[in-house]
Design a protein around this motif. Structure first.
Motif, PDB file in Angstrom:
ATOM      1  N   ASN A 264       0.804  -1.219   0.000  1.00 52.83           N
ATOM      2  CA  ASN A 264       0.000   0.000   0.000  1.00 52.83           C
ATOM      3  C   ASN A 264       0.838   1.269   0.000  1.00 52.83           C
ATOM      4  OD1 ASN A 264      -2.553  -1.290  -0.042  1.00 52.83           O
ATOM      5  ND2 ASN A 264      -2.412  -1.685   2.154  1.00 52.83           N
ATOM      6  N   ARG A 265       2.161   1.133   0.008  1.00 54.12           N
ATOM      7  CA  ARG A 265       3.056   2.272  -0.128  1.00 54.12           C
ATOM      8  C   ARG A 265       3.581   2.401  -1.547  1.00 54.12           C
ATOM      9  NH1 ARG A 265       7.344   0.964   4.442  1.00 54.12           N
ATOM     10  NH2 ARG A 265       8.418   2.686   3.406  1.00 54.12           N
ATOM     11  N   GLY A 266       3.051   1.603  -2.453  1.00 56.74           N
ATOM     12  CA  GLY A 266       3.482   1.678  -3.842  1.00 56.74           C
ATOM     13  C   GLY A 266       4.809   1.015  -4.120  1.00 56.74           C
ATOM     14  N   GLN A 267       5.279   0.169  -3.208  1.00 55.50           N
ATOM     15  CA  GLN A 267       6.515  -0.586  -3.425  1.00 55.50           C
ATOM     16  C   GLN A 267       6.167  -1.899  -4.115  1.00 55.50           C
ATOM     17  OE1 GLN A 267       8.479  -2.797  -0.145  1.00 55.50           O
ATOM     18  NE2 GLN A 267      10.242  -1.470  -0.495  1.00 55.50           N
ATOM     19  N   ILE A 268       6.819  -2.151  -5.230  1.00 51.06           N
ATOM     20  CA  ILE A 268       6.555  -3.313  -6.071  1.00 51.06           C
ATOM     21  C   ILE A 268       7.729  -4.277  -5.963  1.00 51.06           C
ATOM     22  CG2 ILE A 268       6.176  -4.091  -8.450  1.00 51.06           C
ATOM     23  CD1 ILE A 268       5.240  -1.130  -9.005  1.00 51.06           C
ATOM     24  N   VAL A 269       7.434  -5.567  -5.888  1.00 52.71           N
ATOM     25  CA  VAL A 269       8.490  -6.574  -5.927  1.00 52.71           C
ATOM     26  C   VAL A 269       8.198  -7.555  -7.058  1.00 52.71           C
ATOM     27  CG1 VAL A 269       9.017  -6.359  -3.481  1.00 52.71           C
ATOM     28  CG2 VAL A 269       7.370  -8.086  -4.217  1.00 52.71           C
ATOM     29  N   GLY A 270       9.263  -8.157  -7.567  1.00 53.85           N
ATOM     30  CA  GLY A 270       9.130  -9.114  -8.652  1.00 53.85           C
ATOM     31  C   GLY A 270      10.487  -9.635  -9.054  1.00 53.85           C
ATOM     32  N   THR A 271      10.753  -9.679 -10.342  1.00 53.65           N
ATOM     33  CA  THR A 271      12.013 -10.209 -10.833  1.00 53.65           C
ATOM     34  C   THR A 271      12.441  -9.483 -12.092  1.00 53.65           C
ATOM     35  OG1 THR A 271      13.182 -12.273 -11.366  1.00 53.65           O
ATOM     36  CG2 THR A 271      10.989 -12.023 -12.272  1.00 53.65           C
ATOM     37  N   VAL A 272      13.746  -9.418 -12.331  1.00 55.36           N
ATOM     38  CA  VAL A 272      14.296  -8.876 -13.575  1.00 55.36           C
ATOM     39  C   VAL A 272      15.372  -9.821 -14.097  1.00 55.36           C
ATOM     40  CG1 VAL A 272      13.848  -6.434 -13.069  1.00 55.36           C
ATOM     41  CG2 VAL A 272      16.013  -7.469 -12.366  1.00 55.36           C
ATOM     42  N   GLY A 273      15.504  -9.857 -15.429  1.00 49.81           N
ATOM     43  CA  GLY A 273      16.601 -10.578 -16.034  1.00 49.81           C
ATOM     44  C   GLY A 273      17.884  -9.792 -15.871  1.00 49.81           C
ATOM     45  N   SER A 274      18.988 -10.512 -15.710  1.00 52.81           N
ATOM     46  CA  SER A 274      20.278  -9.830 -15.599  1.00 52.81           C
ATOM     47  C   SER A 274      20.634  -9.153 -16.921  1.00 52.81           C
ATOM     48  CB  SER A 274      21.366 -10.832 -15.218  1.00 52.81           C
ATOM     49  OG  SER A 274      21.489 -11.845 -16.202  1.00 52.81           O
ATOM     50  N   ASP A 276      23.117  -9.388 -18.814  1.00 57.21           N
ATOM     51  CA  ASP A 276      23.674 -10.278 -19.838  1.00 57.21           C
ATOM     52  C   ASP A 276      22.713 -11.387 -20.240  1.00 57.21           C
ATOM     53  OD1 ASP A 276      23.736 -11.996 -17.674  1.00 57.21           O
ATOM     54  OD2 ASP A 276      25.911 -12.242 -17.651  1.00 57.21           O
ATOM     55  N   GLY A 277      21.521 -11.404 -19.648  1.00 58.86           N
ATOM     56  CA  GLY A 277      20.513 -12.388 -20.012  1.00 58.86           C
ATOM     57  C   GLY A 277      20.753 -13.780 -19.488  1.00 58.86           C
ATOM     58  N   SER A 278      21.711 -13.945 -18.575  1.00 62.20           N
ATOM     59  CA  SER A 278      22.081 -15.287 -18.129  1.00 62.20           C
ATOM     60  C   SER A 278      21.235 -15.794 -16.969  1.00 62.20           C
ATOM     61  CB  SER A 278      23.552 -15.314 -17.723  1.00 62.20           C
ATOM     62  OG  SER A 278      23.785 -14.459 -16.609  1.00 62.20           O
ATOM     63  N   THR A 279      20.566 -14.909 -16.223  1.00 63.17           N
ATOM     64  CA  THR A 279      19.814 -15.336 -15.046  1.00 63.17           C
ATOM     65  C   THR A 279      18.743 -14.300 -14.733  1.00 63.17           C
ATOM     66  OG1 THR A 279      20.010 -16.130 -12.759  1.00 63.17           O
ATOM     67  CG2 THR A 279      21.333 -14.215 -13.354  1.00 63.17           C
ATOM     68  N   GLN A 280      18.065 -14.458 -13.613  1.00 64.00           N
ATOM     69  CA  GLN A 280      17.106 -13.471 -13.118  1.00 64.00           C
ATOM     70  C   GLN A 280      17.174 -13.437 -11.605  1.00 64.00           C
ATOM     71  OE1 GLN A 280      13.666 -15.982 -14.714  1.00 64.00           O
ATOM     72  NE2 GLN A 280      12.684 -15.048 -12.934  1.00 64.00           N
ATOM     73  N   THR A 281      16.873 -12.262 -11.052  1.00 59.81           N
ATOM     74  CA  THR A 281      16.945 -12.085  -9.610  1.00 59.81           C
ATOM     75  C   THR A 281      15.749 -11.271  -9.132  1.00 59.81           C
ATOM     76  OG1 THR A 281      18.262 -10.059  -9.828  1.00 59.81           O
ATOM     77  CG2 THR A 281      19.475 -12.133  -9.621  1.00 59.81           C
ATOM     78  N   GLY A 282      15.536 -11.289  -7.815  1.00 63.33           N
ATOM     79  CA  GLY A 282      14.495 -10.460  -7.236  1.00 63.33           C
ATOM     80  C   GLY A 282      14.778  -8.989  -7.463  1.00 63.33           C
ATOM     81  N   ASP A 306      23.016 -20.305  -5.403  1.00 66.91           N
ATOM     82  CA  ASP A 306      21.758 -20.307  -6.133  1.00 66.91           C
ATOM     83  C   ASP A 306      21.946 -19.720  -7.532  1.00 66.91           C
ATOM     84  OD1 ASP A 306      20.361 -21.505  -4.109  1.00 66.91           O
ATOM     85  OD2 ASP A 306      19.631 -19.637  -3.239  1.00 66.91           O
ATOM     86  N   ALA A 307      21.067 -20.144  -8.462  1.00 69.96           N
ATOM     87  CA  ALA A 307      21.214 -19.769  -9.861  1.00 69.96           C
ATOM     88  C   ALA A 307      20.321 -18.600 -10.266  1.00 69.96           C
ATOM     89  CB  ALA A 307      20.915 -20.974 -10.753  1.00 69.96           C
ATOM     90  N   ALA A 308      19.160 -18.455  -9.611  1.00 66.55           N
ATOM     91  CA  ALA A 308      18.212 -17.407  -9.989  1.00 66.55           C
ATOM     92  C   ALA A 308      17.187 -17.259  -8.876  1.00 66.55           C
ATOM     93  CB  ALA A 308      17.525 -17.744 -11.308  1.00 66.55           C
ATOM     94  N   GLY A 309      16.387 -16.199  -8.948  1.00 70.10           N
ATOM     95  CA  GLY A 309      15.422 -15.993  -7.880  1.00 70.10           C
ATOM     96  C   GLY A 309      14.347 -14.992  -8.239  1.00 70.10           C
ATOM     97  N   ILE A 310      13.363 -14.870  -7.350  1.00 69.64           N
ATOM     98  CA  ILE A 310      12.248 -13.956  -7.518  1.00 69.64           C
ATOM     99  C   ILE A 310      11.813 -13.435  -6.160  1.00 69.64           C
ATOM    100  CG2 ILE A 310      10.633 -15.908  -7.486  1.00 69.64           C
ATOM    101  CD1 ILE A 310       8.744 -14.286  -9.219  1.00 69.64           C
ATOM    102  N   ALA A 311      11.502 -12.147  -6.086  1.00 70.25           N
ATOM    103  CA  ALA A 311      10.845 -11.568  -4.908  1.00 70.25           C
ATOM    104  C   ALA A 311       9.343 -11.690  -5.133  1.00 70.25           C
ATOM    105  CB  ALA A 311      11.263 -10.115  -4.728  1.00 70.25           C
ATOM    106  N   PHE A 312       8.645 -12.350  -4.208  1.00 73.32           N
ATOM    107  CA  PHE A 312       7.257 -12.734  -4.442  1.00 73.32           C
ATOM    108  C   PHE A 312       6.259 -11.976  -3.572  1.00 73.32           C
ATOM    109  CE2 PHE A 312       3.798 -15.852  -5.116  1.00 73.32           C
ATOM    110  CZ  PHE A 312       3.980 -16.135  -6.453  1.00 73.32           C
ATOM    111  N   GLY A 313       6.686 -11.469  -2.416  1.00 70.12           N
ATOM    112  CA  GLY A 313       5.754 -10.783  -1.535  1.00 70.12           C
ATOM    113  C   GLY A 313       6.430  -9.694  -0.741  1.00 70.12           C
ATOM    114  N   ASN A 314       5.659  -8.686  -0.340  1.00 64.72           N
ATOM    115  CA  ASN A 314       6.176  -7.640   0.544  1.00 64.72           C
ATOM    116  C   ASN A 314       5.036  -7.060   1.361  1.00 64.72           C
ATOM    117  OD1 ASN A 314       5.018  -6.294  -1.688  1.00 64.72           O
ATOM    118  ND2 ASN A 314       6.417  -4.566  -1.548  1.00 64.72           N
ATOM    119  N   ASN A 315       5.393  -6.492   2.506  1.00 62.08           N
ATOM    120  CA  ASN A 315       4.389  -5.859   3.355  1.00 62.08           C
ATOM    121  C   ASN A 315       4.609  -4.354   3.399  1.00 62.08           C
ATOM    122  OD1 ASN A 315       6.565  -5.509   5.126  1.00 62.08           O
ATOM    123  ND2 ASN A 315       5.901  -7.098   6.550  1.00 62.08           N
ATOM    124  N   ASP A 316       3.741  -3.650   4.136  1.00 60.03           N
ATOM    125  CA  ASP A 316       3.827  -2.193   4.173  1.00 60.03           C
ATOM    126  C   ASP A 316       5.011  -1.686   4.982  1.00 60.03           C
ATOM    127  OD1 ASP A 316       1.612  -2.053   2.588  1.00 60.03           O
ATOM    128  OD2 ASP A 316       0.203  -1.579   4.209  1.00 60.03           O
TER     129      ASP A 316
END
Length: 433
Positions: A264-274, A276-282, A306-316
């Motif tokens: 609710n503070r407008g902070q977004i979490v997810g994932t981006v590709g690196s 160089d396109g070799s992996t993805q991280t939160g 670890d090889a890759a990851g994702i941020a899936f949840g966040n709180n206020d």
């Protein structure tokens, strides 16, 4: 007391918000108390997908082939949507078919739940959107005490609901019935899938960007701001934030990404590709007030090994949780990110729990974390169980990370046992969804 009478007693007419004074903004807790939510009878898998501010959780449960419950390419053999309220379980049922699910899904503070369910009607185009191999139509649902109802699509046969806020707004995906020209010949699920907002029982298509034919809205906060992606039949290309039904692409590192959750503070979490396109991280973005756009504020990096990851949840409070996977595409470590520091959640869980957390799906305003974990010992060894971790101000003693460092390896089949593929999300980028 009858489960449904007990649940009705707890039903509240408006959303409740937990005070954030439990532990303060300094995140002073040194460990977590872990509740193993187990699996229903005859199942070998369960996972919390959402935990609301009351500590109530939405759970998907079912069966996978042995060793595949924590694989990114694992396919469920059967599944049901459940909720757990203080140790009391309720099966939400289905829309007439054998299975219900919530690969994305939420329980809000009112106890409303969304997800997807099979019907008894075969899909006329042979699609299998719910993913159980039955080729039955798959519809988004809204469940509230004490009924599951189907949500409308955009004219197609299938859809999935992913989140419901405390105002009753729902987001997800729905087909419009058109053949998706971006699909390769022979693609099973080959209809256009559009991001959608349901309000007052009606489905409204949300826009994509850059003429992308497909998209999916994953989460919506109490201000009506939603996040997800747009892309094509192969998967995500652009992360998206929607505000007032207008779409804006989330900045990335040039190889794609998507938004998974927004507080609710407008902070977004997810994932981006690196780059160089070799992996993805939160990743973390912040909406720029008054612009409808967001800026990329942090790329979280990876835990050792670890090889890759994702941020899936966040709180206020700005706490972020998610999961990472190894080079064989198995979920390997749940994490919590706070005060700019990434921590393996297993270093904060007591060894006595015998649960090694491989994925953390959501964190509520009380700091409670829900996700899935592998059972390291005992009669249920190797099963994937839903867990709820509650912060406590006490020493944890030996952690599960210290006591069972080989827990994951003992569960993995040979590397050649299953062919595992990442979806290509755009030029040079590989993003799992």
């Amino acid at each position: 007391m009858n489960m449904f009478k007990w649940l009705r007693h707890l039903w509240i007419p408006c959303a409740t918000v937990c005070a954030l004074t439990c532990f303060g903004d300094a995140f002073a807790q040194v460990s977590y108390q872990v509740t193993d939510l187990g699996v229903p009878k005859n199942d070998n898998y369960s996972m919390i997908m959402s935990v609301n501010n009351e500590g109530w959780s939405e759970i998907m449960a079912g069966n996978f082939l042995p060793g595949q419950g924590d694989s990114l390419s694992g396919i469920p053999l059967n599944g049901r949507a459940l909720i757990n309220i203080d140790g009391h379980y309720a099966d939400l049922g289905t829309l007439g078919g054998p299975n219900s699910w919530m690969n994305f899904g939420e329980i809000n503070d009112l106890g409303q739940v969304v997800g997807d369910s099979e019907t008894a009607v075969p899909d006329p185009n042979g699609e299998d959107i719910c993913g159980f191999g039955t080729h039955l139509t798959c519809l988004p649902f809204l469940w509230q005490p004490f009924q599951m109802i189907a949500l409308p699509t955009l004219g197609g046969n299938n859809g999935e609901a992913s989140a419901v806020n405390n105002r009753g707004q729902i987001v997800g995906m729905a087909e419009n019935g058109a053949v998706d020209s971006s699909c390769q010949p022979g693609t099973m699920n080959n209809r256009v899938q559009l991001p959608v907002l349901w309000e007052n029982g009606r489905a409204h298509a949300l826009p994509t960007v850059d003429k992308d034919p497909d998209g999916f809205a994953f989460w919506i906060n109490d201000l009506g701001q939603a996040v997800g992606y747009s892309g094509n039949c192969s998967g995500p290309i652009h992360g998206i934030v929607w505000e007032n039904r207008s779409a804006s692409a989330l900045p990335d590192l040039g190889t794609g990404g998507f938004g998974e959750n927004i507080n609710n503070r407008g902070q977004i979490v997810g994932t981006v590709g690196s780059a160089d396109g070799s992996t993805q991280t939160g990743a973390i973005w912040q909406i720029v007030k008054g612009t409808g756009t967001a800026k990329l504020t942090a790329v979280l990096g990876l835990l050792p090994g670890d090889a890759a990851g994702i941020a899936f949840g966040n709180n206020d409070r700005g706490q972020v949780v998610g999961g990472e996977w190894d080079s064989n595409f198995y979920w390997s470590h749940a994490f919590i990110w706070q005060n700019g520091v990434m921590t393996d959640l297993n270093t904060l869980l007591p060894a006595s729990s015998s649960l090694f957390a491989t994925f953390a799906a959501k964190i509520n305003s009380r700091g409670q974390i829900g996700g899935m974990a592998i059972v390291c010992s005992g009669p249920h060894q190797g099963e994937m169980h839903a867990f709820l971790a509650t912060p406590v101000k006490q020493s944890r003693g030996e952690s599960i990370a210290e006591a069972a460092p080989m827990c994951l390896e003992s569960n993995f089949p040979g590397a050649d046992a299953v062919k595992r593929l990442l979806k290509k999300s755009g030029p040079g980028g590989h993003l799992v969804r």
